[in-house]
Design a protein around this motif. Structure first.
Motif, PDB file in Angstrom:
ATOM      1  N   ARG A   5      -8.006   8.745   8.427  1.00 29.66           N
ATOM      2  CA  ARG A   5      -8.636   9.821   8.458  1.00 29.66           C
ATOM      3  C   ARG A   5      -9.924   9.454   7.381  1.00 29.66           C
ATOM      4  O   ARG A   5     -11.149  10.288   7.674  1.00 29.66           O
ATOM      5  CB  ARG A   5      -8.010  11.024   7.767  1.00 29.66           C
ATOM      6  CG  ARG A   5      -7.000  11.564   8.937  1.00 29.66           C
ATOM      7  CD  ARG A   5      -5.919  12.326   8.368  1.00 29.66           C
ATOM      8  NE  ARG A   5      -6.443  13.958   8.020  1.00 29.66           N
ATOM      9  CZ  ARG A   5      -5.761  14.698   7.325  1.00 29.66           C
ATOM     10  NH1 ARG A   5      -4.524  14.458   6.978  1.00 29.66           N
ATOM     11  NH2 ARG A   5      -6.306  15.821   7.245  1.00 29.66           N
ATOM     12  N   GLU A  31      -5.359   6.210   3.803  1.00 25.62           N
ATOM     13  CA  GLU A  31      -6.044   6.597   5.129  1.00 25.62           C
ATOM     14  C   GLU A  31      -7.259   5.977   5.226  1.00 25.62           C
ATOM     15  O   GLU A  31      -8.070   6.543   5.780  1.00 25.62           O
ATOM     16  CB  GLU A  31      -6.391   8.173   4.626  1.00 25.62           C
ATOM     17  CG  GLU A  31      -5.213   9.080   4.785  1.00 25.62           C
ATOM     18  CD  GLU A  31      -4.724   9.267   6.195  1.00 25.62           C
ATOM     19  OE1 GLU A  31      -5.264   9.046   7.094  1.00 25.62           O
ATOM     20  OE2 GLU A  31      -3.436   9.739   6.365  1.00 25.62           O
ATOM     21  N   SER A 240     -12.083  15.167   4.243  1.00 27.26           N
ATOM     22  CA  SER A 240     -12.168  14.581   5.387  1.00 27.26           C
ATOM     23  C   SER A 240     -13.172  15.195   6.194  1.00 27.26           C
ATOM     24  O   SER A 240     -13.760  16.170   6.002  1.00 27.26           O
ATOM     25  CB  SER A 240     -10.897  14.854   6.176  1.00 27.26           C
ATOM     26  OG  SER A 240     -10.453  16.018   6.687  1.00 27.26           O
ATOM     27  N   GLU A 241     -13.610  14.412   7.525  1.00 26.42           N
ATOM     28  CA  GLU A 241     -14.480  14.995   8.378  1.00 26.42           C
ATOM     29  C   GLU A 241     -13.965  16.247   9.053  1.00 26.42           C
ATOM     30  O   GLU A 241     -14.809  16.987   9.444  1.00 26.42           O
ATOM     31  CB  GLU A 241     -15.020  13.935   9.370  1.00 26.42           C
ATOM     32  CG  GLU A 241     -15.737  12.847   8.805  1.00 26.42           C
ATOM     33  CD  GLU A 241     -16.279  11.769   9.935  1.00 26.42           C
ATOM     34  OE1 GLU A 241     -15.994  12.146  11.177  1.00 26.42           O
ATOM     35  OE2 GLU A 241     -16.377  10.747   9.711  1.00 26.42           O
ATOM     36  N   GLU A 242     -12.726  16.523   9.209  1.00 29.14           N
ATOM     37  CA  GLU A 242     -12.087  17.730   9.774  1.00 29.14           C
ATOM     38  C   GLU A 242     -12.522  18.981   8.934  1.00 29.14           C
ATOM     39  O   GLU A 242     -12.510  20.052   9.428  1.00 29.14           O
ATOM     40  CB  GLU A 242     -10.820  17.642   9.608  1.00 29.14           C
ATOM     41  CG  GLU A 242     -10.195  16.410  10.758  1.00 29.14           C
ATOM     42  CD  GLU A 242      -8.688  16.239  10.256  1.00 29.14           C
ATOM     43  OE1 GLU A 242      -7.847  16.475  11.172  1.00 29.14           O
ATOM     44  OE2 GLU A 242      -8.400  15.722   9.259  1.00 29.14           O
TER      45      GLU A 242
END
Length: 260
Positions: A5, A31, A240-242
């Motif tokens: 991730r 990750e 994270s990008e999420e």
């Protein structure tokens, strides 16, 4: 590892050699991130980077400095550029201080607590702003404290510092909301770190501290402390990008000790 991730991301973790910071570093490396640990104790830092490298981490480096000092943030960013090629993620985990009844505090212990928690965060965050804004991307995740909300015994001065950390992130999130850089805080309740676990087993922790941890657990409906891995998972998500549409938030990892 090439996947994950955080693949291709470059992360700086202050206070990354022990406790929550070390757990976050291990999770980030798993990750796919390249990681720079920052902290004041060279021997502790070398031990941490050695253990992480032994786990197969590809890029893990260290910057030894007291981040509460003037100019420390700029030197930290310079180290990240030299070691990692830049910085995409900053985790402000450096902290600690004196946990005791307010009447026991002196000017020295108050300053130490404010320096370790608030000034380290101010210096590091202000220094990463320019490169993150120029890149149009960044994740700043602070480690705050559940005690800011529940007023845990012996934490008034500590809460003054951590409360400042919480508020700083909110202010920055509003100011830079359209920049691509997010600012959030993970606020754990009592966390059973390896260091605390060893102190409890060896009987080396002060009686006042053990009493406070007992009170902290009694305030948690789940009736247990958090684990380092549980806190690291929350930090990973916000880094994270999420989590691109999440900013100015406090994510409590607290077993329900405060809700809503």
């Amino acid at each position: 590892m090439s996947g994950g991730r955080l693949a291709g991301r470059r992360a700086v973790i202050t206070g990354g050699a022990t406790g929550i910071g070390f757990g976050v570093a291990r999770r980030f490396l798993a990750e796919g991130a390249a990681v720079l640990l920052a902290g004041p104790d060279e021997a502790v830092m070398n031990d941490a980077t050695g253990r992480l490298s032994a786990d197969g981490a590809q890029v893990v480096a260290a910057h030894v400095e007291d981040l509460s000092h003037s100019g420390a943030g700029e030197r930290l960013v310079a180290a990240a550029v030299e070691e990692l090629g830049g910085i995409d993620i900053l985790v402000n985990n450096a902290g600690g201080g004196v946990i005791t009844a307010t009447a026991n505090h002196t000017e020295q212990t108050i300053r130490r607590t404010i320096d370790n928690n608030l000034w380290t965060t101010l210096n590091s965050t202000l220094a990463v702003l320019a490169p993150m804004l120029a890149a149009g991307y960044g994740r700043v995740v602070n480690i705050g404290a559940e005690s800011v909300r529940n007023g845990l015994n012996g934490h008034a001065i500590y809460n003054a510092a951590k409360g400042g950390v919480h508020a700083f992130a909110v202010g920055l999130a509003r100011e830079y909301a359209a920049s691509g850089v997010t600012f959030n805080t993970v606020a754990p309740s009592y966390v059973l770190t390896p260091e605390i676990q060893a102190g409890l087993a060896e009987g080396t922790l002060p009686e006042e501290f053990r009493s406070i941890t007992d009170i902290a657990v009694s305030l948690i409906p789940m009736r247990r402390p958090a684990t380092v891995d549980e806190v690291a998972a929350a930090v990973l998500f916000l880094a994270s990008e999420e989590a691109g549409f999440i900013t100015g938030q406090v994510l409590s990892v607290n077993g329900g000790s405060s809700m809503g």
